[in-house]
Design a protein around this motif. Structure first.
Motif, PDB file in Angstrom:
ATOM      1  N   ALA A  89       0.914  -1.131  -0.134  1.00  6.47           N
ATOM      2  CA  ALA A  89       0.070  -0.029  -0.078  1.00  6.47           C
ATOM      3  C   ALA A  89       0.996   1.385   0.019  1.00  6.47           C
ATOM      4  O   ALA A  89       0.622   2.254  -0.518  1.00  6.47           O
ATOM      5  CB  ALA A  89      -0.877   0.167   1.209  1.00  6.47           C
ATOM      6  N   VAL A  90       1.805   1.072   0.884  1.00 13.21           N
ATOM      7  CA  VAL A  90       3.208   2.303   0.946  1.00 13.21           C
ATOM      8  C   VAL A  90       3.428   2.484  -0.345  1.00 13.21           C
ATOM      9  O   VAL A  90       3.829   3.709  -0.724  1.00 13.21           O
ATOM     10  CB  VAL A  90       4.019   2.125   1.872  1.00 13.21           C
ATOM     11  CG1 VAL A  90       5.032   3.157   1.960  1.00 13.21           C
ATOM     12  CG2 VAL A  90       3.249   2.380   3.312  1.00 13.21           C
ATOM     13  N   ILE A  91       4.044   1.515  -1.146  1.00 12.22           N
ATOM     14  CA  ILE A  91       4.522   1.725  -2.517  1.00 12.22           C
ATOM     15  C   ILE A  91       3.728   2.279  -3.530  1.00 12.22           C
ATOM     16  O   ILE A  91       3.983   2.934  -4.278  1.00 12.22           O
ATOM     17  CB  ILE A  91       5.265   0.228  -2.891  1.00 12.22           C
ATOM     18  CG1 ILE A  91       6.434  -0.124  -2.034  1.00 12.22           C
ATOM     19  CG2 ILE A  91       5.571   0.155  -4.583  1.00 12.22           C
ATOM     20  CD1 ILE A  91       7.526   0.893  -2.176  1.00 12.22           C
ATOM     21  N   LEU A 146      10.488  -0.788   6.771  1.00 15.95           N
ATOM     22  CA  LEU A 146      10.719  -0.098   5.497  1.00 15.95           C
ATOM     23  C   LEU A 146       9.263   0.831   5.067  1.00 15.95           C
ATOM     24  O   LEU A 146       9.498   1.975   4.534  1.00 15.95           O
ATOM     25  CB  LEU A 146      10.774  -1.125   4.278  1.00 15.95           C
ATOM     26  CG  LEU A 146      12.205  -1.960   4.055  1.00 15.95           C
ATOM     27  CD1 LEU A 146      12.266  -2.987   3.031  1.00 15.95           C
ATOM     28  CD2 LEU A 146      13.409  -0.905   4.007  1.00 15.95           C
ATOM     29  N   SER A 147       8.185   0.276   5.522  1.00 16.64           N
ATOM     30  CA  SER A 147       6.981   0.981   5.534  1.00 16.64           C
ATOM     31  C   SER A 147       7.076   2.338   6.143  1.00 16.64           C
ATOM     32  O   SER A 147       6.719   3.588   5.634  1.00 16.64           O
ATOM     33  CB  SER A 147       5.846   0.207   5.857  1.00 16.64           C
ATOM     34  OG  SER A 147       5.637  -0.939   4.988  1.00 16.64           O
ATOM     35  N   ALA A 255      -2.414   5.030   2.599  1.00 20.30           N
ATOM     36  CA  ALA A 255      -1.663   3.837   2.941  1.00 20.30           C
ATOM     37  C   ALA A 255      -1.142   4.359   4.498  1.00 20.30           C
ATOM     38  O   ALA A 255      -0.457   5.270   4.639  1.00 20.30           O
ATOM     39  CB  ALA A 255      -0.611   3.974   2.062  1.00 20.30           C
ATOM     40  N   GLN A 256      -1.616   3.469   5.389  1.00 14.43           N
ATOM     41  CA  GLN A 256      -1.411   3.683   6.754  1.00 14.43           C
ATOM     42  C   GLN A 256      -0.062   2.730   7.025  1.00 14.43           C
ATOM     43  O   GLN A 256      -0.020   1.653   7.264  1.00 14.43           O
ATOM     44  CB  GLN A 256      -2.266   3.360   7.708  1.00 14.43           C
ATOM     45  CG  GLN A 256      -3.618   4.062   7.260  1.00 14.43           C
ATOM     46  CD  GLN A 256      -3.622   5.740   7.721  1.00 14.43           C
ATOM     47  OE1 GLN A 256      -2.739   5.844   8.750  1.00 14.43           O
ATOM     48  NE2 GLN A 256      -4.495   6.545   7.336  1.00 14.43           N
ATOM     49  N   PRO A 257       1.158   3.449   7.294  1.00 16.67           N
ATOM     50  CA  PRO A 257       2.329   2.708   7.396  1.00 16.67           C
ATOM     51  C   PRO A 257       2.321   1.886   8.929  1.00 16.67           C
ATOM     52  O   PRO A 257       3.085   0.933   8.784  1.00 16.67           O
ATOM     53  CB  PRO A 257       3.465   3.637   7.278  1.00 16.67           C
ATOM     54  CG  PRO A 257       2.946   4.863   7.749  1.00 16.67           C
ATOM     55  CD  PRO A 257       1.464   4.917   7.106  1.00 16.67           C
TER      56      PRO A 257
END
Length: 335
Positions: A89-91, A146-147, A255-257
């Motif tokens: 989601a983050v990417i 990483l997120s 996108a919730q890391p």
């Protein structure tokens, strides 16, 4: 003598199918009991809006359960699917929001990222011979970190990406049949489940998936490159997790890391409830879908009854223990 030898695999297969069918029937019966019980306990439970909310909640956990099913059938486990979903989601947020790329490219980025992460986990397990529990636990922490690093610990919003929220919250079915406003996320879940079930039951990849879980050493001695097939299965599971990342990001429109931890346990519980054996070699996508529905109905029903979140977590943990214990009893009975 020849007849007995020839019929042995058929007999074993029939027993496996019968055992799997029995477990799916029990799981479906449990789902019906839960629906009836919560309906009696609260008149609000069976409202259309609440049923849609249950289906929407099932879409993410259901897709994750489909991915985990593949890995568990091989005799492995994947603890990274929750944070892998978040990382995908983050990417997607980086590609769409930061880079301003088209929507289709963001969708491809999520699936490709998941497949890459899955293939890395598969490589750790197949090539480096790291136990799946440890390999995927490490991946879980790596992807979690990483997120947070890539996002700067801040949510990434998709307000400037037209149509992104419709991936999960829109309703193609509702546009055609206004009386059935089933979210696209649910439609995507059933498409993913149908395609994966076909792969599992009708392709070489699916046959090796079961074979690896039943007796990997025999498969290797027959000349099959088991490492390659195992990596392929983990990569496929990762790609499916990427779809779950799209669904959760679309539903939240961000996108919730910090999200992700805990999803893997619910997915594994759904898979085991649905009859997939933790020892590998047996399982079905249909059973996992039923298990995901049971988890969603239980969580929603407890929420409707105003049960505190803390107790909902306790119930989820108890279900995981009971599901694993039931799997142990099934294996003991089969032996």
């Amino acid at each position: 003598m020849t007849t007995t030898t020839a019929n042995t695999p058929q007999t074993m297969l029939s027993r496996i199918i019968a055992a799997g069918t029995h477990q799916r029937v029990l799981a479906f019966a449990s789902l019906v009991v839960l629906l009836i019980g919560f309906s009696i306990a609260s008149p609000n439970f069976m409202q259309t809006s609440n049923m849609i909310a249950i289906l929407q909640a099932t879409s993410v956990n259901g897709v994750l359960a489909v991915a985990v099913t593949l890995v568990i059938i091989t005799g492995g486990i994947d603890l990274s699917v929750g944070t892998m979903m978040t990382f995908c989601a983050v990417i997607t947020g980086v590609v769409l929001t930061y880079a301003g790329m088209p929507l289709l490219l963001g969708v491809f980025a999520a699936i490709a990222t998941g497949a890459l992460c899955g293939s890395m986990s598969g490589t750790f397990v197949a090539k480096m011979k790291i136990p799946p529990f440890i390999a995927t636990l490490g991946m879980m922490l790596i992807l979690k970190g990483l997120s947070l690093v890539i996002s700067g610990t801040r949510p990434i919003y998709f307000n400037d990406t037209p149509g992104f929220s419709l991936i999960s919250r829109g309703s193609i079915i509702g546009d055609i049949f206004p009386a059935m406003p089933i979210p696209n996320g649910v439609l995507i879940l059933f498409i993913v489940a149908g395609v994966t079930a076909y792969i599992l039951n009708r392709t070489v990849l699916g046959r090796y998936c079961f074979a690896l879980g039943s007796n990997e050493e025999s498969v290797r001695l027959s000349g099959v490159n088991t490492d390659r097939w195992k990596i392929a299965i983990y990569a496929l599971a990762g790609g499916i997790v990427g779809i779950a990342g799209l669904l959760i990001a679309s539903r939240l429109n961000s996108a919730q890391p910090a999200l992700g931890l805990g999803y893997e346990l619910e997915a594994i519980a759904a898979v085991v409830i649905g009859g997939t054996s933790l020892s590998g070699g047996r399982g079905s996508i249909l059973g996992s879908l039923i298990g995901a529905l049971i988890m969603a109905v239980l969580t929603n029903g407890l929420r409707v009854l105003s049960v505190a979140q803390e107790w909902q977590t306790v119930v989820t943990g108890a279900i995981i223990i009971l599901a694993v214990y039931a799997d142990m009893m099934r294996r003991k009975g089969a032996s």
